[in-house]
Structure formats: structure tokens, C-alpha cells
Motif scaffolding. Structure first.
Motif, mmCIF file in Angstrom:
data_model
loop_
_atom_site.group_PDB
_atom_site.id
_atom_site.type_symbol
_atom_site.label_atom_id
_atom_site.label_comp_id
_atom_site.label_asym_id
_atom_site.label_seq_id
_atom_site.Cartn_x
_atom_site.Cartn_y
_atom_site.Cartn_z
ATOM 1 N N PHE A 79 0.861 -1.184 0.000
ATOM 2 C CA PHE A 79 0.000 0.000 0.000
ATOM 3 C C PHE A 79 0.899 1.235 0.000
ATOM 4 O O PHE A 79 1.905 1.262 0.726
ATOM 5 C CB PHE A 79 -0.910 -0.008 1.238
ATOM 6 C CG PHE A 79 -2.090 0.908 1.136
ATOM 7 C CD1 PHE A 79 -3.193 0.540 0.398
ATOM 8 C CD2 PHE A 79 -2.079 2.144 1.758
ATOM 9 C CE1 PHE A 79 -4.296 1.383 0.288
ATOM 10 C CE2 PHE A 79 -3.162 2.995 1.658
ATOM 11 C CZ PHE A 79 -4.272 2.617 0.921
ATOM 12 N N PRO A 80 0.569 2.262 -0.783
ATOM 13 C CA PRO A 80 1.434 3.446 -0.862
ATOM 14 C C PRO A 80 1.637 4.135 0.493
ATOM 15 O O PRO A 80 0.674 4.454 1.189
ATOM 16 C CB PRO A 80 0.689 4.375 -1.819
ATOM 17 C CG PRO A 80 -0.254 3.497 -2.573
ATOM 18 C CD PRO A 80 -0.597 2.365 -1.651
ATOM 19 N N GLU A 81 2.887 4.350 0.833
ATOM 20 C CA GLU A 81 3.238 4.940 2.131
ATOM 21 C C GLU A 81 2.625 6.327 2.318
ATOM 22 O O GLU A 81 2.219 6.687 3.425
ATOM 23 C CB GLU A 81 4.756 5.014 2.264
ATOM 24 C CG GLU A 81 5.223 5.408 3.639
ATOM 25 C CD GLU A 81 6.719 5.327 3.797
ATOM 26 O OE1 GLU A 81 7.248 6.088 4.627
ATOM 27 O OE2 GLU A 81 7.359 4.514 3.100
ATOM 28 N N GLU A 82 2.547 7.092 1.249
ATOM 29 C CA GLU A 82 2.001 8.447 1.355
ATOM 30 C C GLU A 82 0.491 8.460 1.644
ATOM 31 O O GLU A 82 -0.055 9.496 2.003
ATOM 32 C CB GLU A 82 2.311 9.276 0.093
ATOM 33 C CG GLU A 82 1.648 8.781 -1.172
ATOM 34 C CD GLU A 82 2.424 7.673 -1.902
ATOM 35 O OE1 GLU A 82 1.960 7.276 -2.985
ATOM 36 O OE2 GLU A 82 3.463 7.209 -1.389
ATOM 37 N N ARG A 83 -0.147 7.307 1.540
ATOM 38 C CA ARG A 83 -1.578 7.211 1.851
ATOM 39 C C ARG A 83 -1.827 6.553 3.209
ATOM 40 O O ARG A 83 -2.951 6.189 3.529
ATOM 41 C CB ARG A 83 -2.301 6.455 0.737
ATOM 42 C CG ARG A 83 -2.332 7.289 -0.545
ATOM 43 C CD ARG A 83 -2.831 6.579 -1.773
ATOM 44 N NE ARG A 83 -3.984 5.743 -1.579
ATOM 45 C CZ ARG A 83 -4.333 4.767 -2.427
ATOM 46 N NH1 ARG A 83 -3.608 4.541 -3.514
ATOM 47 N NH2 ARG A 83 -5.396 4.037 -2.207
#
Length: 157
Positions: A79-83
Motif C-alpha cells: 500500500f502506498p506509504e504516502e496514503r
């Protein structure tokens, strides 16, 4: 939102929440852990007796430990870290979790359960039980296979 107590079941809860978040293409996945105010009060009581401990240092150390523990749980996560977001808060766990859920305007809470020996707590731990009763937000209850099998056996009797 994913409440974590960093129990042995946390990896399964995180993996399940990430799978749901990916499947539903959510904008933000919030992990939250609450340091129980009761524990902070105990440290401050010990300080009052003259022992060299510091309540604010205790909280800072617990926050760091939980951030590190979450990093380990997310090592194989795609899962994208920025999210993703981590919140570590201090207070009464059930109240703080609900307060943050409302404040963050979450759509769903994904949480685990505690398996205790008493049948009343075999389904939910005390914090989970309070959330299930009081939450205005949908809660998805994760059960790992070990807990699920124990519950199945109880129902087969």
C-alpha cells in the motif's frame, strides 16, 4: 482506521486492513494506537515517590516503539506509504479511538478481537466491546484462524 494494540494478532489485522484498503481503493489508511492514560498516571505516581522516571519521556518512548513496530508490520505491504498515517494518542482507549474516528471522518474501522477464557470475552475484548456498542462507524471485526477455530469449537459443542 485500524486500531492496534501490537498484540500477536496485529500482523493479521494489518494485512487484512491493507487488503481491504487496496480492494476498496481508499484514499487514506489510518493506523492508531492509544497509550492508556492509566499507564501514564502510574508512571507519574512513581515519579511522585521520588523515582527517576518521567511521564513525558515514557510517552515519547512508547510512541517511538509503536512507530517502529508498525514499520515492521508493514515491511511486506504494497500500500502506498504516502496514503498511510500513524496516530499515537494518550487517553482512555475506547473513547480516544472513537474520537479520532469521528475527527478523521473515517468510513470504516477494522479491528481485531481478544480471545479470553470467559465466554463473554471470547468474542470481544473490553475496548472492542465498547467500540462495537458505541461506534457510529461501521466496524469490521478481524479474526485470525486460531481464534476462529476456537470459536468454531465452542459452537460445535
Amino acid at each position: 482506521m485500524v486500531p492496534l494494540a501490537f498484540s500477536p494478532f496485529s500482523q493479521g489485522i494489518v494485512d487484512y486492513a491493507v487488503m481491504l484498503a487496496t480492494s476498496l481503493d481508499v484514499d487514506k489508511l489510518i493506523f492508531i494506537s492509544v497509550i492508556n492514560q492509566r499507564d501514564v498516571d502510574a508512571v507519574e505516581t512513581i515519579t511522585a515517590f521520588g523515582y527517576e522516571v518521567d511521564g513525558s519521556h515514557y510517552v515519547a518512548e512508547i510512541k517511538k516503539q509503536r512507530a517502529d513496530a508498525l514499520d515492521k508490520l508493514l515491511e511486506n505491504c504494497n500500500f502506498p506509504e504516502e496514503r498511510m498515517k500513524l496516530i499515537v494518542s494518550v487517553g482512555k482507549p475506547a473513547f480516544k479511538l472513537l474520537q479520532h474516528a469521528v475527527r478523521e471522518d473515517v468510513d470504516m474501522i477494522v479491528m481485531g478481537i481478544k480471545a479470553k477464557t470467559e465466554l463473554a470475552h471470547a468474542l470481544t475484548g473490553s475496548v472492542a466491546e465498547k467500540l462495537f456498542r458505541r461506534s457510529p462507524i461501521t466496524i469490521v471485526s478481524y479474526r485470525d484462524e486460531t481464534i476462529a477455530e476456537k470459536l468454531r469449537r465452542r459452537l460445535r459443542l
